[in-house]
Design a protein around this motif. Structure first.
Motif, PDB file in Angstrom:
ATOM      1  N   ARG A   1      14.001  53.250  43.220  1.00 24.65           N
ATOM      2  CA  ARG A   1      14.493  54.040  43.451  1.00 24.65           C
ATOM      3  C   ARG A   1      14.966  55.051  42.949  1.00 24.65           C
ATOM      4  NH1 ARG A   1       9.159  55.238  43.500  1.00 24.65           N
ATOM      5  NH2 ARG A   1       8.850  57.326  44.109  1.00 24.65           N
ATOM      6  N   LEU A   2      16.479  55.297  42.482  1.00 25.48           N
ATOM      7  CA  LEU A   2      16.896  55.871  42.124  1.00 25.48           C
ATOM      8  C   LEU A   2      17.339  57.272  41.703  1.00 25.48           C
ATOM      9  CD1 LEU A   2      20.563  56.009  42.888  1.00 25.48           C
ATOM     10  CD2 LEU A   2      20.785  54.590  41.044  1.00 25.48           C
ATOM     11  N   GLY A   3      17.639  58.002  42.004  1.00 26.29           N
ATOM     12  CA  GLY A   3      17.384  59.775  41.446  1.00 26.29           C
ATOM     13  C   GLY A   3      18.248  60.386  40.860  1.00 26.29           C
TER      14      GLY A   3
ATOM     15  N   GLN B   1      16.484  57.861  34.723  1.00 29.74           N
ATOM     16  CA  GLN B   1      14.887  58.347  33.733  1.00 29.74           C
ATOM     17  C   GLN B   1      14.436  58.287  34.663  1.00 29.74           C
ATOM     18  OE1 GLN B   1      14.598  55.371  31.320  1.00 29.74           O
ATOM     19  NE2 GLN B   1      12.309  55.699  30.232  1.00 29.74           N
ATOM     20  N   GLN B   2      13.441  57.699  35.937  1.00 27.37           N
ATOM     21  CA  GLN B   2      12.582  57.936  36.901  1.00 27.37           C
ATOM     22  C   GLN B   2      13.026  59.691  37.356  1.00 27.37           C
ATOM     23  OE1 GLN B   2      12.814  54.864  39.879  1.00 27.37           O
ATOM     24  NE2 GLN B   2      10.616  55.270  40.112  1.00 27.37           N
ATOM     25  N   ALA B   3      14.057  59.527  37.820  1.00 29.52           N
ATOM     26  CA  ALA B   3      14.298  61.584  38.143  1.00 29.52           C
ATOM     27  C   ALA B   3      13.560  62.404  37.387  1.00 29.52           C
ATOM     28  CB  ALA B   3      15.279  61.686  38.417  1.00 29.52           C
ATOM     29  N   LYS B   4      14.478  62.628  35.760  1.00 31.12           N
ATOM     30  CA  LYS B   4      13.648  63.624  35.135  1.00 31.12           C
ATOM     31  C   LYS B   4      11.891  63.216  35.076  1.00 31.12           C
ATOM     32  CE  LYS B   4      17.705  62.487  31.813  1.00 31.12           C
ATOM     33  NZ  LYS B   4      17.903  62.431  30.405  1.00 31.12           N
ATOM     34  N   GLU B   5      11.038  62.243  34.811  1.00 31.42           N
ATOM     35  CA  GLU B   5       9.932  62.178  34.496  1.00 31.42           C
ATOM     36  C   GLU B   5       8.961  62.714  36.051  1.00 31.42           C
ATOM     37  OE1 GLU B   5       9.613  57.497  34.450  1.00 31.42           O
ATOM     38  OE2 GLU B   5      10.274  57.701  32.335  1.00 31.42           O
ATOM     39  N   GLN B   6       9.579  62.090  37.530  1.00 28.49           N
ATOM     40  CA  GLN B   6       8.840  62.347  38.429  1.00 28.49           C
ATOM     41  C   GLN B   6       9.381  64.173  38.964  1.00 28.49           C
ATOM     42  OE1 GLN B   6       9.049  57.903  40.804  1.00 28.49           O
ATOM     43  NE2 GLN B   6       8.304  59.844  41.824  1.00 28.49           N
ATOM     44  N   VAL B   7      10.749  64.908  38.398  1.00 27.49           N
ATOM     45  CA  VAL B   7      11.120  65.653  39.186  1.00 27.49           C
ATOM     46  C   VAL B   7      11.579  66.568  38.966  1.00 27.49           C
ATOM     47  CG1 VAL B   7      13.258  66.453  40.461  1.00 27.49           C
ATOM     48  CG2 VAL B   7      12.437  64.201  41.132  1.00 27.49           C
ATOM     49  N   GLY B   8      11.591  66.551  37.335  1.00 22.93           N
ATOM     50  CA  GLY B   8      11.542  67.115  36.567  1.00 22.93           C
ATOM     51  C   GLY B   8      13.438  67.894  35.955  1.00 22.93           C
TER      52      GLY B   8
ATOM     53  N   ASN C   1      22.211  70.918  44.407  1.00 22.31           N
ATOM     54  CA  ASN C   1      21.290  70.846  46.004  1.00 22.31           C
ATOM     55  C   ASN C   1      20.063  71.245  45.541  1.00 22.31           C
ATOM     56  OD1 ASN C   1      24.164  73.222  45.885  1.00 22.31           O
ATOM     57  ND2 ASN C   1      24.360  71.531  47.526  1.00 22.31           N
ATOM     58  N   ASP C   2      19.410  72.085  44.660  1.00 22.14           N
ATOM     59  CA  ASP C   2      18.335  71.903  44.931  1.00 22.14           C
ATOM     60  C   ASP C   2      17.277  71.179  44.656  1.00 22.14           C
ATOM     61  OD1 ASP C   2      15.047  73.392  44.269  1.00 22.14           O
ATOM     62  OD2 ASP C   2      16.012  73.045  42.284  1.00 22.14           O
ATOM     63  N   TYR C   3      17.738  70.603  43.111  1.00 21.30           N
ATOM     64  CA  TYR C   3      17.415  68.984  42.626  1.00 21.30           C
ATOM     65  C   TYR C   3      17.404  67.806  43.633  1.00 21.30           C
ATOM     66  CZ  TYR C   3      15.955  66.468  38.604  1.00 21.30           C
ATOM     67  OH  TYR C   3      15.956  65.694  37.700  1.00 21.30           O
ATOM     68  N   SER C   4      18.440  67.456  43.880  1.00 18.11           N
ATOM     69  CA  SER C   4      18.690  66.533  45.130  1.00 18.11           C
ATOM     70  C   SER C   4      17.564  66.558  45.798  1.00 18.11           C
ATOM     71  CB  SER C   4      19.514  66.178  45.685  1.00 18.11           C
ATOM     72  OG  SER C   4      20.653  66.764  44.607  1.00 18.11           O
TER      73      SER C   4
ATOM     74  N   HIS D   1      10.476  63.207  46.380  1.00 14.91           N
ATOM     75  CA  HIS D   1       9.590  62.687  45.341  1.00 14.91           C
ATOM     76  C   HIS D   1       9.871  61.150  46.094  1.00 14.91           C
ATOM     77  CE1 HIS D   1       8.337  66.057  42.626  1.00 14.91           C
ATOM     78  NE2 HIS D   1       7.795  65.467  42.354  1.00 14.91           N
ATOM     79  N   GLY D   2      10.463  60.930  47.039  1.00 17.45           N
ATOM     80  CA  GLY D   2      10.477  59.763  47.449  1.00 17.45           C
ATOM     81  C   GLY D   2      11.619  58.708  46.675  1.00 17.45           C
ATOM     82  N   LEU D   3      12.876  59.256  46.055  1.00 14.29           N
ATOM     83  CA  LEU D   3      13.574  59.396  45.492  1.00 14.29           C
ATOM     84  C   LEU D   3      14.908  58.912  45.967  1.00 14.29           C
ATOM     85  CD1 LEU D   3      12.997  60.290  41.162  1.00 14.29           C
ATOM     86  CD2 LEU D   3      12.282  58.365  42.825  1.00 14.29           C
ATOM     87  N   ARG D   4      15.962  58.560  46.120  1.00 14.98           N
ATOM     88  CA  ARG D   4      17.308  58.532  47.126  1.00 14.98           C
ATOM     89  C   ARG D   4      18.169  59.289  46.116  1.00 14.98           C
ATOM     90  NH1 ARG D   4      18.810  52.779  48.143  1.00 14.98           N
ATOM     91  NH2 ARG D   4      20.944  53.931  49.514  1.00 14.98           N
ATOM     92  N   ASN D   5      18.572  60.205  46.641  1.00 16.13           N
ATOM     93  CA  ASN D   5      20.475  60.268  46.550  1.00 16.13           C
ATOM     94  C   ASN D   5      21.556  59.595  46.833  1.00 16.13           C
ATOM     95  OD1 ASN D   5      19.452  63.383  45.306  1.00 16.13           O
ATOM     96  ND2 ASN D   5      18.764  63.026  47.244  1.00 16.13           N
ATOM     97  N   VAL D   6      22.589  59.191  46.171  1.00 15.38           N
ATOM     98  CA  VAL D   6      23.689  57.998  47.171  1.00 15.38           C
ATOM     99  C   VAL D   6      24.856  58.417  46.607  1.00 15.38           C
ATOM    100  CG1 VAL D   6      21.547  55.923  46.489  1.00 15.38           C
ATOM    101  CG2 VAL D   6      23.323  55.849  45.450  1.00 15.38           C
TER     102      VAL D   6
END
Length: 264
Positions: A106-108, A164-171, A186-189, A195-200
């Motif tokens: 679940r990497l964003g 890719q997962q972030a694009k699909e779920q967050v836009g 910052n907004d995107y993160s 959306h339950g994804l991670r910023n690392v």
């Protein structure tokens, strides 16, 4: 699949250094350069002499970083790394991102260490540290560090993996709110986290960053309006960042790495 996306607006000298580092370390990789209406003819000439398998797009007018970045993010259905043109990449940096993608569920977004990257700065956090003389040697020494991939409250946009997962779920970035730039990552993160994804932090990766070259030419800088736009969408943002800075959860990790790197 990872595509490197490099938005460009003028700043010829640093852009030239960026291209040299990419030719050295990423010649065989998929790279897209987007010239955002540069007024310096040297930029156009520079982009005409790239390896033939790299792709170049030219915006007819200067539309700003946020819209240009979104063009790049939408250009590939896979993962993208947004890379500022005032960066210098180091040896094996992209491989470290690939390892993070294959390791973290679940990497964003992901951000590397840098000399100038706010909460991801080394050796001193929240500072514009000097660029080390030999960042390839620094990167080689970082290979001995077992990555922990600590959580970040926000990615730092100078070098930012968007999965890719972030694009699909967050836009994509919010063009309407953040216009020519500042605050969009910052907004995107924060949207990624909701959306339950991670910023690392990719804590075995390093990319040098000069900082604020293209915006400097347009006299654009963050101001109170920038922060207010962000707070209008995310009222919790300041408390989140202040708590992170006060607790400094990267402190022990920084000290451990600093002790192993000869450049520091």
């Amino acid at each position: 699949m990872i595509q490197i996306v490099v938005p460009i607006f003028n700043a010829f000298e640093v852009t030239h250094k960026n291209l040299q580092s990419l030719i050295k370390h990423n010649y065989d990789d998929d790279i897209l350069f987007i010239n955002d209406g540069s007024t310096d003819q040297r930029i156009v000439n520079l982009l005409e002499n790239l390896p033939a398998h790299w792709e170049v797009l030219h915006n007819a007018d200067n539309i700003g970083f946020v819209k240009t970045a979104n063009i790049g993010l939408k250009h590939s259905v896979g993962h993208s790394v947004l890379l500022n043109s005032d960066t210098v990449v180091s040896s094996h940096w992209l491989d470290r991102f690939k390892l993070a993608i294959n390791t973290i569920e679940r990497l964003g977004t992901a951000t590397p260490w840098s000399n100038n990257a706010e909460i991801c700065s080394l050796p001193k956090t929240l500072s514009q540290n000097p660029i080390p003389t030999d960042i390839d040697q620094l990167s080689s020494e970082l290979m001995n560090h077992l990555p922990q991939y600590p959580e970040l409250p926000t990615a730092v946009g100078f070098c930012m993996l968007v999965t890719q997962q972030a694009k699909e779920q967050v836009g994509y970035f919010d063009e309407t709110t953040f216009g020519m730039g500042y605050g969009e990552e910052n907004d995107y993160s924060l949207r990624v986290a909701k959306h339950g994804l991670r910023n690392v932090l990719v804590d075995n990766c390093y990319v040098a960053h000069v900082g604020n070259q293209s915006f400097k030419e347009k006299s654009s800088k963050p101001d109170q309006g920038t922060m207010q736009r962000l707070l209008d969408k995310h009222p919790e943002y300041l408390n989140l960042i202040q708590k992170f800075i006060e607790n400094d959860p990267l402190s022990e990790l920084r000290e451990s790495i600093i002790g192993k790197i000869s450049a520091f």
